[in-house]
Design a protein around this motif. Structure first.
Motif: not given
Length: 515
Positions: A416-417, A419-425, A472, A476
């Motif tokens: 999930y971490i 996924d979150k990084i790449t979505k922001e990217w 990250q 976290d």
């Protein structure tokens, strides 16, 4: 692939592999003669569930099997009834989802082996296990109501696949390796298991694996020699391995006296013996895979092989969230990122003063595992009150299942971490693409394709993700800065695995922004 809900579909359709853009996908294909037959049969029992029909067809098969045995004993000509063939076909159709479940489970289980198999091959092995169904279900007991045919099949097929893979692996490795050729052939997972089986404690396993990793790094054969016939390293090579080992021990905080080249040779020879024993381990012969008894289908089989698997995962997630932060962090590091207890000590000692030694990590992990197991059993029995845990082996099997669920959950939290990084990217990339489209961007008089500026190559993505992931995770988990620096190789391994599964999707997402 859509799950079959209708009785007619369950007993008349088979999974078929199709090649879709170089990827294999499963689709359902119907057999008309089976569809007609089951449609006719269910008119007599319109409210019967799938388990009723599965048992019905197995009873037919067994009756005809008894008749065939009698005819064979009396030297009569053996007649194979069309009713028996129909019953076999219906039952094989019904067990398709059990085969796919077992194939996926095996694919995850055998990730570590040297020669990896694609999911479609596991599925083909599973299908060979269920035919003829009379053999696979030979010991299924109709009077044992806690066991259903699908759950029984899943367990039997998992074992059949395991034995098939073990046999292939051992046959493929029948040609003798030299001692150091064998060490070079082992995967890390195999080395860890081999040492654990030898009975040494976890701390020594970590140290011996470190020595093996130093050998891997230092001792590189030339291409002509290859791995299989590697000779014993030279004295100079052993000295280099010992020096690297001592350096790594200091960096990882191992309280270990420096070793000489003779000591490192002794450690590696122990690893060789462990590997020899491991590679010649025995397994259940394939012809005996059907010798299953219903007593072997205990609480685990009835618990996790029901369709309420999502409910079990939800329960694990809820229980995990209820334990203290210390326990959550330790389990994520251990099960999610595959850190050893010694590595966890290095990571956590600056955050938790009470955790300074490896045995303290082991004690904490044991405590939280015990809490989770107790709560998992209590909550499971509320969901499935019919399950009785009467034997110690039932508890042990439940524990193994919980460990698997926890590992999946902890790995998913780490994913999930990413996924979150790449979505922001990707969002930032979209903004950059829009900027490129609004202005004419030129370099040396040439127009630049936005995707070349926005989407880096795989090596750049890998580097960016590893740095961002480490950063990250420390945020976290509220870890002091650079706490994860000494285990960055483990984080890198996790990112590499995630990228293998997500690179195409990641690239497609940014391409969509561009176009």
């Amino acid at each position: 692939m859509k799950k079959r809900e209708d009785i007619i579909q369950q007993f008349s359709t088979f999974l078929s592999l199709i090649n879709d853009n170089k990827n294999f996908n499963f689709i359902w294909k119907s057999e008309i003669y089976l569809e007609r037959n089951i449609s006719f049969l269910i008119q007599s029992e319109p409210n019967a569930k799938e388990e009723y029909w599965a048992r019905h067809f197995l009873k037919i098969i067994r009756e005809f099997s008894k008749q065939e045995l009698f005819e064979k004993k009396e030297n009569l000509s053996i007649s194979i009834s069309s009713s028996e063939k129909l019953a076999e076909a219906h039952l094989c159709a019904y067990l398709q989802e059990a085969c796919l479940w077992a194939a996926r489970k095996s694919s995850q289980r055998f990730k570590f082996i040297q020669h990896k198999y694609p999911l479609e091959e596991y599925f083909q092995i599973a299908n060979s296990a269920i035919y003829p169904p009379a053999k696979l279900l030979k010991n299924f007991n109709f009077d044992y109501h806690q066991t259903n045919i699908e759950g029984y099949t899943k367990t039997a097929v998992i074992r059949f696949i395991s034995n098939t893979i073990y046999q292939k692996e051992l046959e493929g490795k029948r040609e003798k390796f030299s001692n150091y050729g064998l060490l070079k052939d082992l995967s890390k997972k195999e080395m860890q298991e081999a040492l654990t089986i030898k009975g040494i404690n976890q701390n020594r396993v970590s140290l011996y694996c470190l020595a093996w990793q130093c050998l891997e790094q230092i001792y590189q054969p030339n291409q002509r020699q290859g791995n299989r016939s590697l000779e014993i390293p030279s004295a100079e090579c052993f000295q280099e391995i010992a020096s690297l080992y001592n350096e790594q021990c200091n960096q990882l905080g191992f309280l270990e006296a420096p070793v000489s080249k003779d000591k490192i040779k002794e450690i590696l020879e122990f690893c060789i013996q462990a590997a020899r024993d491991y590679r010649t381990k025995h397994f259940l012969p394939l012809e005996n895979y059907d010798n299953l008894t219903d007593s072997q289908h205990t609480a685990l089989d009835n618990l996790i092989q029901k369709e309420e698997w999502q409910q079990v995962n939800s329960l694990v997630s809820s229980l995990f969230s209820a334990i203290p932060e210390t326990g959550q962090i330790m389990l994520i590091l251990w099960l999610g990122l595959n850190l050893t207890q010694t590595e966890m000590t290095v990571v956590l000692k600056n955050k938790y003063p009470e955790i300074q030694k490896q045995y303290q990590v082991a004690r904490q992990l044991a405590k939280y595992n015990k809490i989770l197991l107790k709560e998992f059993i209590n909550e499971s029995q509320k969901i499935y009150p019919e399950i009785c845990l009467n034997e110690e082996k039932d508890i042990e099997i439940i524990k193994q299942s919980l460990d698997e669920c926890l590992q999946v959950h902890c790995q998913q939290l780490c994913k999930y971490i990413l996924d979150k990084i790449t979505k922001e990217w990707q969002v930032k990339s979209k903004i950059n693409v829009l900027k490129f489209k609004l202005i004419d961007k030129k370099i040396d008089g040439n127009f630049v394709d936005p995707i070349l500026k926005v989407f880096p190559n795989i090596n750049e993505i890998n580097k960016i993700l590893k740095e961002a992931f480490l950063y990250q995770l420390e945020i976290d988990m509220a870890l002091p800065k650079d706490s994860l620096g000494l285990v960055s190789n483990k984080l890198a391994d996790f990112v590499d695995e995630w990228l293998k599964d997500n690179f195409k999707k990641l690239k497609l997402g940014i391409n969509n922004y561009v176009h």
